[in-house]
Design a protein around this motif. Structure first.
Motif, short mmCIF file in Angstrom:
data_model
loop_
_atom_site.label_atom_id
_atom_site.label_comp_id
_atom_site.label_asym_id
_atom_site.label_seq_id
_atom_site.Cartn_x
_atom_site.Cartn_y
_atom_site.Cartn_z
N TRP A 121 22.81 32.87 2.30
CA TRP A 121 24.14 32.47 1.84
C TRP A 121 24.35 30.97 1.99
O TRP A 121 24.86 30.31 1.09
CB TRP A 121 25.22 33.22 2.61
N SER A 122 23.98 30.41 3.16
CA SER A 122 24.23 28.99 3.40
C SER A 122 23.40 28.10 2.49
O SER A 122 23.81 27.00 2.13
CB SER A 122 23.96 28.64 4.87
N MET A 123 22.22 28.58 2.06
CA MET A 123 21.37 27.82 1.15
C MET A 123 21.89 27.85 -0.28
O MET A 123 21.82 26.85 -1.00
CB MET A 123 19.94 28.39 1.18
N ILE A 124 22.38 29.00 -0.71
CA ILE A 124 22.70 29.21 -2.12
C ILE A 124 24.16 28.93 -2.44
O ILE A 124 24.48 28.39 -3.52
CB ILE A 124 22.34 30.66 -2.53
N TRP A 125 25.07 29.26 -1.53
CA TRP A 125 26.50 29.19 -1.86
C TRP A 125 26.95 27.82 -2.36
O TRP A 125 27.68 27.76 -3.38
CB TRP A 125 27.36 29.62 -0.66
N PRO A 126 26.57 26.69 -1.73
CA PRO A 126 27.10 25.39 -2.20
C PRO A 126 26.75 25.09 -3.65
O PRO A 126 27.61 24.63 -4.41
CB PRO A 126 26.44 24.38 -1.24
N ASN A 127 25.51 25.34 -4.05
CA ASN A 127 25.13 25.03 -5.43
C ASN A 127 25.67 26.07 -6.41
O ASN A 127 25.95 25.74 -7.57
CB ASN A 127 23.61 24.90 -5.54
N TRP A 128 25.81 27.30 -5.97
CA TRP A 128 26.49 28.29 -6.81
C TRP A 128 27.93 27.85 -7.05
O TRP A 128 28.42 27.89 -8.18
CB TRP A 128 26.46 29.66 -6.13
N ALA A 129 28.61 27.38 -6.00
CA ALA A 129 29.99 26.92 -6.12
C ALA A 129 30.08 25.72 -7.06
O ALA A 129 30.99 25.65 -7.90
CB ALA A 129 30.55 26.57 -4.75
N ARG A 130 29.13 24.80 -6.95
CA ARG A 130 29.15 23.63 -7.83
C ARG A 130 28.91 24.03 -9.29
O ARG A 130 29.34 23.32 -10.20
CB ARG A 130 28.09 22.62 -7.38
N SER A 131 28.23 25.14 -9.48
CA SER A 131 27.93 25.56 -10.86
C SER A 131 29.12 26.21 -11.54
O SER A 131 29.14 26.31 -12.77
CB SER A 131 26.73 26.53 -10.87
N ILE A 132 30.13 26.65 -10.77
CA ILE A 132 31.24 27.38 -11.38
C ILE A 132 32.63 26.80 -11.07
O ILE A 132 33.62 27.31 -11.58
CB ILE A 132 31.20 28.88 -10.97
N TYR A 133 32.69 25.74 -10.25
CA TYR A 133 34.01 25.31 -9.77
C TYR A 133 34.94 24.86 -10.91
O TYR A 133 36.17 25.01 -10.80
CB TYR A 133 33.87 24.20 -8.72
N ARG A 134 34.38 24.31 -12.00
CA ARG A 134 35.26 23.85 -13.08
C ARG A 134 36.00 25.01 -13.75
O ARG A 134 37.09 24.84 -14.28
CB ARG A 134 34.43 23.09 -14.13
N LYS A 135 35.40 26.20 -13.73
CA LYS A 135 36.03 27.37 -14.34
C LYS A 135 37.20 27.88 -13.50
O LYS A 135 38.08 28.57 -14.01
CB LYS A 135 35.01 28.49 -14.53
N GLN A 136 37.18 27.59 -12.21
CA GLN A 136 38.22 28.04 -11.28
C GLN A 136 38.77 26.84 -10.52
O GLN A 136 38.96 26.91 -9.31
CB GLN A 136 37.63 29.05 -10.30
#
Length: 212
Positions: A121-136
């Protein structure tokens, strides 16, 4: 007065790794990030439920910071959180099934590389969040300001990114990896493509590559 999460980076509550601490983190971190995911995915701002979630997340994160200072109660807390985190009722209430893409990715990363759930989770979550933050974007701004307590600025996207960066610092303080390299893993493009195919999540490959 409660110290903001972004001001805690110089406090080393966890001085050395041990089995108890690892077990605690492996229960807390996935649960916290599942709650964060549910919070970010809400389509509307409902003040009372948002405030309750924000307070819960802050308490969970502060407790996790101080885990090394709670010697006797630590494992009981971990068991309690595990019982709540994997409750089918809570999953339904928070609509976690609808936000399953990040969970699919972290689960496959954990299995493929033999990592703990917390590390995945700690490895993946930040870049997953950066990939979708504009939508939310509105939700990410609330997350940054009300949970991570970052300083406001005129640029809304910058606020959202500050919140994601603050969460990364949270992981670093707990000595959790924030990318594959910090875990001593150097995946090839072929491995990441295979992993992406297993998840069947659109955009997964880019998230994995950014997490190297």
């Amino acid at each position: 007065m409660r110290t903001s999460l972004t001001q805690l980076e110089n406090h080393k509550f966890i001085n050395q790794a041990n089995v108890t601490t690892e077990e605690f983190l492996d229960q807390n971190i996935p649960f916290i990030l599942q709650l964060v995911t549910a919070y970010l995915a809400q389509s509307e701002h409902i003040t009372i439920t948002d405030k309750l979630m924000e307070l819960l997340l802050q308490d969970l994160m502060h407790t996790t910071f101080k885990v090394n200072n709670i010697q006797n109660e630590r494992m009981e807390a971990a068991r309690s959180i595990k019982a709540i985190g994997y409750s089918p009722q809570l999953w339904r209430v928070l609509n976690l099934d609808e936000n399953f893409s990040i969970q699919k990715i972290t689960r496959e990363v954990s299995r493929y590389f033999g990592l703990s759930e917390a590390a995945a989770w700690s490895m993946i979550w930040p870049n997953w969040a950066r990939s979708i933050y504009r939508k939310q974007l509105d939700r990410f701004i609330l997350f940054a300001e009300n949970i991570m307590i970052v300083d406001s600025c005129e640029n809304e996207e910058a606020i959202a990114l500050k919140g994601i960066h603050a969460m990364e610092n949270f992981f670093k303080i707990l000595r959790l990896p924030t990318n594959f390299e910090e875990s001593g893993i150097f995946p090839t493009d072929d491995e990441l493509e295979q992993l992406s195919e297993r998840t069947e999540v659109p955009g997964c490959l880019l998230v994995l590559k950014c997490s190297r």
